[in-house]
Write a protein that holds these residues in place. Structure first.
Motif, PDB file in Angstrom:
ATOM      1  N   ASP A   1      -8.812  -1.845 -22.786  1.00 58.59           N
ATOM      2  CA  ASP A   1     -10.262  -1.813 -22.683  1.00 58.59           C
ATOM      3  C   ASP A   1     -10.829  -0.740 -23.606  1.00 58.59           C
ATOM      4  O   ASP A   1     -10.687   0.461 -23.322  1.00 58.59           O
ATOM      5  N   ASP A   2     -11.414  -1.163 -24.712  1.00 55.85           N
ATOM      6  CA  ASP A   2     -12.140  -0.286 -25.629  1.00 55.85           C
ATOM      7  C   ASP A   2     -11.366   0.975 -26.020  1.00 55.85           C
ATOM      8  O   ASP A   2     -11.824   2.097 -25.815  1.00 55.85           O
ATOM      9  N   GLY A   3     -10.175   0.792 -26.551  1.00 55.46           N
ATOM     10  CA  GLY A   3      -9.391   1.918 -27.041  1.00 55.46           C
ATOM     11  C   GLY A   3      -8.517   2.598 -26.007  1.00 55.46           C
ATOM     12  O   GLY A   3      -7.855   3.588 -26.291  1.00 55.46           O
ATOM     13  N   VAL A   4      -8.493   2.073 -24.792  1.00 57.55           N
ATOM     14  CA  VAL A   4      -7.692   2.671 -23.721  1.00 57.55           C
ATOM     15  C   VAL A   4      -6.738   1.626 -23.153  1.00 57.55           C
ATOM     16  O   VAL A   4      -7.150   0.526 -22.786  1.00 57.55           O
ATOM     17  N   LEU A   5      -5.450   1.989 -23.120  1.00 54.67           N
ATOM     18  CA  LEU A   5      -4.436   1.136 -22.516  1.00 54.67           C
ATOM     19  C   LEU A   5      -4.183   1.648 -21.102  1.00 54.67           C
ATOM     20  O   LEU A   5      -3.912   2.834 -20.897  1.00 54.67           O
ATOM     21  N   ASN A   6      -4.303   0.767 -20.140  1.00 55.64           N
ATOM     22  CA  ASN A   6      -4.112   1.119 -18.738  1.00 55.64           C
ATOM     23  C   ASN A   6      -2.849   0.431 -18.231  1.00 55.64           C
ATOM     24  O   ASN A   6      -2.718  -0.790 -18.355  1.00 55.64           O
ATOM     25  N   ILE A   7      -1.912   1.208 -17.687  1.00 53.87           N
ATOM     26  CA  ILE A   7      -0.680   0.650 -17.126  1.00 53.87           C
ATOM     27  C   ILE A   7      -0.626   1.021 -15.648  1.00 53.87           C
ATOM     28  O   ILE A   7      -0.729   2.195 -15.288  1.00 53.87           O
ATOM     29  N   ALA A   8      -0.493   0.011 -14.817  1.00 54.05           N
ATOM     30  CA  ALA A   8      -0.392   0.226 -13.372  1.00 54.05           C
ATOM     31  C   ALA A   8       0.748  -0.634 -12.849  1.00 54.05           C
ATOM     32  O   ALA A   8       0.973  -1.742 -13.325  1.00 54.05           O
ATOM     33  N   ALA A   9       1.465  -0.112 -11.870  1.00 54.44           N
ATOM     34  CA  ALA A   9       2.554  -0.869 -11.262  1.00 54.44           C
ATOM     35  C   ALA A   9       2.628  -0.498  -9.785  1.00 54.44           C
ATOM     36  O   ALA A   9       2.348   0.637  -9.403  1.00 54.44           O
ATOM     37  N   GLU A  10       2.996  -1.490  -8.986  1.00 55.41           N
ATOM     38  CA  GLU A  10       3.133  -1.252  -7.553  1.00 55.41           C
ATOM     39  C   GLU A  10       4.275  -2.101  -7.016  1.00 55.41           C
ATOM     40  O   GLU A  10       4.388  -3.288  -7.321  1.00 55.41           O
ATOM     41  N   HIS A  11       5.151  -1.451  -6.245  1.00 53.02           N
ATOM     42  CA  HIS A  11       6.305  -2.140  -5.658  1.00 53.02           C
ATOM     43  C   HIS A  11       6.389  -1.748  -4.191  1.00 53.02           C
ATOM     44  O   HIS A  11       6.360  -0.568  -3.857  1.00 53.02           O
ATOM     45  N   GLU A  12       6.477  -2.764  -3.331  1.00 55.05           N
ATOM     46  CA  GLU A  12       6.631  -2.497  -1.903  1.00 55.05           C
ATOM     47  C   GLU A  12       7.995  -2.984  -1.450  1.00 55.05           C
ATOM     48  O   GLU A  12       8.363  -4.131  -1.688  1.00 55.05           O
ATOM     49  N   ASP A  13       8.733  -2.084  -0.820  1.00 53.24           N
ATOM     50  CA  ASP A  13      10.049  -2.410  -0.273  1.00 53.24           C
ATOM     51  C   ASP A  13       9.886  -2.478   1.243  1.00 53.24           C
ATOM     52  O   ASP A  13       9.909  -1.456   1.932  1.00 53.24           O
ATOM     53  N   ASP A  14       9.695  -3.705   1.766  1.00 49.14           N
ATOM     54  CA  ASP A  14       9.454  -3.887   3.193  1.00 49.14           C
ATOM     55  C   ASP A  14      10.639  -3.455   4.047  1.00 49.14           C
ATOM     56  O   ASP A  14      10.469  -2.943   5.156  1.00 49.14           O
ATOM     57  N   GLN A  15      11.864  -3.652   3.542  1.00 49.89           N
ATOM     58  CA  GLN A  15      13.052  -3.284   4.307  1.00 49.89           C
ATOM     59  C   GLN A  15      13.111  -1.779   4.549  1.00 49.89           C
ATOM     60  O   GLN A  15      13.520  -1.328   5.606  1.00 49.89           O
TER      61      GLN A  15
ATOM     62  N   GLY B   1      10.403   0.228   4.093  1.00 51.58           N
ATOM     63  CA  GLY B   1       9.075   0.720   4.435  1.00 51.58           C
ATOM     64  C   GLY B   1       8.529   1.675   3.378  1.00 51.58           C
ATOM     65  O   GLY B   1       7.807   2.610   3.692  1.00 51.58           O
ATOM     66  N   GLU B   2       8.890   1.442   2.121  1.00 50.22           N
ATOM     67  CA  GLU B   2       8.464   2.322   1.030  1.00 50.22           C
ATOM     68  C   GLU B   2       7.532   1.581   0.087  1.00 50.22           C
ATOM     69  O   GLU B   2       7.633   0.372  -0.104  1.00 50.22           O
ATOM     70  N   ARG B   3       6.641   2.350  -0.522  1.00 50.64           N
ATOM     71  CA  ARG B   3       5.725   1.815  -1.531  1.00 50.64           C
ATOM     72  C   ARG B   3       5.788   2.732  -2.737  1.00 50.64           C
ATOM     73  O   ARG B   3       5.659   3.942  -2.625  1.00 50.64           O
ATOM     74  N   LYS B   4       6.008   2.139  -3.901  1.00 51.66           N
ATOM     75  CA  LYS B   4       6.147   2.898  -5.134  1.00 51.66           C
ATOM     76  C   LYS B   4       5.005   2.487  -6.059  1.00 51.66           C
ATOM     77  O   LYS B   4       4.779   1.286  -6.267  1.00 51.66           O
ATOM     78  N   THR B   5       4.270   3.458  -6.599  1.00 47.63           N
ATOM     79  CA  THR B   5       3.165   3.144  -7.497  1.00 47.63           C
ATOM     80  C   THR B   5       3.269   3.970  -8.775  1.00 47.63           C
ATOM     81  O   THR B   5       3.883   5.040  -8.797  1.00 47.63           O
ATOM     82  N   TYR B   6       2.654   3.449  -9.828  1.00 55.10           N
ATOM     83  CA  TYR B   6       2.604   4.138 -11.109  1.00 55.10           C
ATOM     84  C   TYR B   6       1.261   3.810 -11.740  1.00 55.10           C
ATOM     85  O   TYR B   6       0.798   2.663 -11.671  1.00 55.10           O
ATOM     86  N   HIS B   7       0.612   4.806 -12.328  1.00 57.51           N
ATOM     87  CA  HIS B   7      -0.645   4.557 -13.040  1.00 57.51           C
ATOM     88  C   HIS B   7      -0.797   5.597 -14.138  1.00 57.51           C
ATOM     89  O   HIS B   7      -0.641   6.795 -13.896  1.00 57.51           O
ATOM     90  N   ARG B   8      -1.075   5.117 -15.332  1.00 59.43           N
ATOM     91  CA  ARG B   8      -1.290   6.025 -16.457  1.00 59.43           C
ATOM     92  C   ARG B   8      -2.217   5.345 -17.453  1.00 59.43           C
ATOM     93  O   ARG B   8      -2.171   4.140 -17.639  1.00 59.43           O
ATOM     94  N   ARG B   9      -3.053   6.169 -18.119  1.00 61.73           N
ATOM     95  CA  ARG B   9      -3.975   5.674 -19.143  1.00 61.73           C
ATOM     96  C   ARG B   9      -3.655   6.350 -20.463  1.00 61.73           C
ATOM     97  O   ARG B   9      -3.376   7.540 -20.497  1.00 61.73           O
ATOM     98  N   PHE B  10      -3.719   5.579 -21.545  1.00 59.58           N
ATOM     99  CA  PHE B  10      -3.456   6.094 -22.881  1.00 59.58           C
ATOM    100  C   PHE B  10      -4.637   5.747 -23.779  1.00 59.58           C
ATOM    101  O   PHE B  10      -5.035   4.583 -23.852  1.00 59.58           O
ATOM    102  N   ARG B  11      -5.190   6.758 -24.446  1.00 65.39           N
ATOM    103  CA  ARG B  11      -6.290   6.531 -25.395  1.00 65.39           C
ATOM    104  C   ARG B  11      -5.715   6.578 -26.814  1.00 65.39           C
ATOM    105  O   ARG B  11      -4.928   7.460 -27.133  1.00 65.39           O
TER     106      ARG B  11
END
Length: 123
Positions: A57-71, A73-83
């Motif tokens: 989006d307009d010169g910015v790369l946005n990376i997001a990830a989300e993983h849920e391990d129901d067995q 009971g964990e949730r793993k997230t990642y978020h970073r922006r690069f201009r």
């Protein structure tokens, strides 16, 4: 207990404090420019490709990830922006995920220059 009287370095060395303070502070990505394109590699182990969202989006790369391990009971997230400092060809951006590494290639438009302006230094 007496306070340390030796040089600070030797006191820190014996407690191993600096290495514990900065453990895990290494970068999880590598970004470089080659052959008229930016190449971004991001370490994202444990995610599936469909759990990773890459958006431009307009010169910015946005990376997001989300993983849920129901067995577990964990949730793993990642978020970073690069201009990016140059105009990127939006239609040619490509992303590939392999062995826990997301690689995004962002071609620079031909003749693109760095955006910005010269700042006068007063003295």
């Amino acid at each position: 207990m007496a306070l340390p009287t030796g040089p600070t370095g030797s006191w820190f060395q014996s407690t191993d404090l600096p290495s514990r303070l900065f453990e895990g502070s290494r970068s999880d990505y590598e970004l470089y420019e080659e052959d008229d394109e930016f190449v971004l590699s991001v370490e994202l182990p444990g995610f599936d490709p469909e759990e990773i969202d890459v958006a431009w989006d307009d010169g910015v790369l946005n990376i997001a990830a989300e993983h849920e391990d129901d067995q577990r009971g964990e949730r793993k997230t990642y978020h970073r922006r690069f201009r990016f400092p140059k105009t990127v060809d939006d239609d040619e951006i490509a992303a590939r995920y392999n062995n826990g590494i997301l690689e995004v290639r962002l071609p620079v438009q031909t003749g693109a220059t760095t955006r910005g302006k010269q700042i006068e230094v007063e003295g």
